[in-house]
Design an enzyme around this catalytic site. Structure first.
Site, PDB file in Angstrom:
ATOM      1  CD  GLU A 199      40.958 -32.127  65.496  1.00 10.41           C
ATOM      2  OE1 GLU A 199      39.940 -32.466  66.125  1.00 10.41           O
ATOM      3  OE2 GLU A 199      41.098 -32.318  64.281  1.00 10.41           O
ATOM      4  CD  GLU A 379      43.095 -36.482  63.409  1.00 10.69           C
ATOM      5  OE1 GLU A 379      41.912 -36.260  63.078  1.00 10.69           O
ATOM      6  OE2 GLU A 379      43.485 -36.471  64.583  1.00 10.69           O
TER       7      GLU A 379
HETATM    8  C1  BGC Z   1      39.763 -35.960  65.572  1.00  8.10           C
HETATM    9  C2  BGC Z   1      39.579 -37.447  65.468  1.00  8.10           C
HETATM   10  C3  BGC Z   1      38.273 -37.756  64.764  1.00  8.10           C
HETATM   11  C4  BGC Z   1      38.333 -37.154  63.374  1.00  8.10           C
HETATM   12  C5  BGC Z   1      37.146 -37.449  62.497  1.00  8.10           C
HETATM   13  C6  BGC Z   1      39.369 -35.188  64.337  1.00  8.10           C
HETATM   14  O1  BGC Z   1      38.713 -34.044  64.723  1.00  8.10           O
HETATM   15  O2  BGC Z   1      41.080 -35.659  65.946  1.00  8.10           O
HETATM   16  O3  BGC Z   1      39.640 -38.009  66.730  1.00  8.10           O
HETATM   17  O4  BGC Z   1      37.967 -39.101  64.730  1.00  8.10           O
HETATM   18  O5  BGC Z   1      38.456 -35.770  63.486  1.00  8.10           O
HETATM   19  O6  BGC Z   1      36.006 -36.771  62.903  1.00  8.10           O
END
Ligand code: BGC
Length: 462
Positions: A199, A379
């Site tokens: 990111e 993610e």
């Molecule tokens: C990040 C994580 C974070 C998640 C939840 C993402 O932007 O890569 O490190 O915990 O979002 O906010």
């Protein structure tokens, strides 16, 4: 005069209609959707993810450890309630037990990051114990038939690197590339999947515009320069790793968070304007860079950047997509923060200021398909301490992903964020994303009820 006003009104309406159809805000009727019917191909993989600073504990030598101890100009601690990451989930010592937990839920992939500050605590000096530590994690994963996926940079820098100006300076990129080369040469015979930078837009916007992440600057121009440098860093890392032994056999990709910016009032041109600007900076810069190596932004008195790389195009083997939600922006009369994030009464909120919006994952996939690279959902997850929305979140977001796959999207796998509750950056430990709940006093992990939805899908979807 009247005619003039009439012309203005017509032009306004035409522009609004154009935006309305050009950027529709998708909503499905969930009552009519049969989620039970989803199936995935045998080659589709499931995983779960973490990041070093959030889970390992004792990350005392990076920019976040400094940030956690600092306060803003008004004396307010940077992290909610002055929390510190501290021992976190003690994953550094408990990784074997945690790998058992990964195995137990049936996933086959684990995405984790290397803590640069532990491997290279002093510029040019590598710590053998840390190198061995990650090597042991890799072996333990492989032994359990879990595929390791390494992230090379997940928000944290060694202090020495930050003191040199970090990614604010293009010439510092080489230090990061050297670190990547060292770890790649150690692990690439066993690790075939690599994420370069997690990111870049979150790192730069949160650190240099919103001032919620280190270094806490409010300099929009610097934010886009840092973003540009991170993208160059991705390309340089990609090219140099590809030239090392095993490079050609490894998949190396960037990880980008996509967030849509939808106007709070669809009839308001100013709301549309701030959404277009936010989208161009947050999403557009990276997507355009990956598509054609170009960054062209010119918003007078705000940010201006023109850059052309001949190496950027196609320099990624996959597109790692992180997706959480979309934002509704409302224009605000303020020179610096000229918009605010708004919510509707009908929104189903997560514990973070994010609404549950699975259609957004589908939209994001459609957007990144244009890059023409295999997609991995690196993610996706929900902060839900009451665990009363996690199951719904999981089934709907996975349904949205599946729908895009049915329509032809080349998505290879999905990582749930996160394996267990952890240090959620500026929010400290209050945001609980974990499939496993962690009791931070005893370090006991317990699978949440809502996570069973994920376990069922993982084990029953083929
Ligand atoms: C990040 C994580 C974070 C998640 C939840 C993402 O932007 O890569 O490190 O915990 O979002 O906010």
């Amino acid at each position: 005069m009247l005619e003039f006003l009439l012309v203005i009104a017509i032009v306004y309406i035409v522009i609004i209609i154009y935006f309305h159809y050009q950027y529709p805000e998708l909503h499905w009727d969930w009552e009519k959707i049969n989620i039970q019917k989803i199936k995935f191909s045998n080659s589709f993989f499931w995983g779960t993810a973490t990041a070093s600073h959030q889970v390992e504990g004792n990350c005392n030598n990076n920019n976040w450890s400094v940030w956690e101890k600092s306060k803003d100009e008004e004396g307010i601690p940077r992290i909610k309630n002055n929390q510190k990451s501290g021992l976190a989930c003690d994953h550094w010592n408990r990784y074997k037990e945690d790998i058992e937990l990964i195995k137990k839920i049936g996933v086959t992939h684990y995405r984790f990051s290397l803590e640069w500050s532990k491997i290279e605590p002093i510029k040019g000096q590598y710590n053998q114990e840390s190198i061995d530590h990650y090597s042991n994690i890799i072996d333990s994963l492989i032994e359990k038939n879990i595929t390791p996926v390494i992230t090379l940079h997940h928000f944290t820098n060694p202090i020495w690197f930050d003191e040199m100006g970090g990614f604010e300076k293009e010439q510092n990129i080489d230090y990061f590339v050297s670190f990547c080369e060292i770890v790649f040469s150690k692990y690439s015979s066993r690790v075939k999947n690599w994420c370069t930078i997690n990111e870049p837009e979150v790192y730069s916007v949160m650190g240099y515009f919103a001032a919620i992440f280190p270094p806490g600057k409010k300099q929009p121009q610097l934010a886009v320069e840092v973003l540009k440098n991170l993208l160059i860093a991705h390309t340089n890392v990609y090219n140099s790793l590809k030239n090392l032994p095993n490079g050609e056999n490894c998949k190396i990709g960037i990880v980008k968070n996509i967030m849509q910016f939808d106007p709070y009032r669809r009839w308001n041109l100013l709301d549309w304007l701030v959404c277009r600007i936010a989208d161009k900076i947050y999403n557009g810069i990276t997507l355009s860079y990956l598509r054609n190596g170009r960054i062209n932004i010119n918003y007078p008195f705000f940010v201006k950047i023109n850059y052309k790389s001949d190496k950027a195009q196609l320099a990624t083997d996959f597109f790692g997509l992180n997706y959480y939600s979309h934002s509704h922006l409302k224009f605000k009369f303020d020179l610096y923060e000229f918009f605010e994030n708004k919510f509707f009464d009908s929104d189903t909120m997560t514990d973070m200021p994010y609404v549950i919006y699975p259609e957004g994952l589908y939209r994001a996939i459609k957007e990144v398909e244009k890059i023409n690279k295999p997609i991995i959902i690196t993610e996706n997850g929900i902060a839900d301490s009451k665990d009363d929305r996690r199951g719904l979140f999981i089934e709907r977001y996975i349904y949205a992903m599946n729908r895009a796959i049915q329509e032809g999207a080349n998505i290879q796998g999905y990582f749930y964020w996160s394996l267990m509750d952890n240090f959620e950056w500026a929010e400290g430990y209050d945001m609980q994303f974990g499939l496993y709940e962690v009791d931070f006093k005893t370090q006991k992990r317990t699978l949440r009820n809502g996570s069973n939805k994920f376990v069922d899908i993982v084990n029953g979807s083929k």
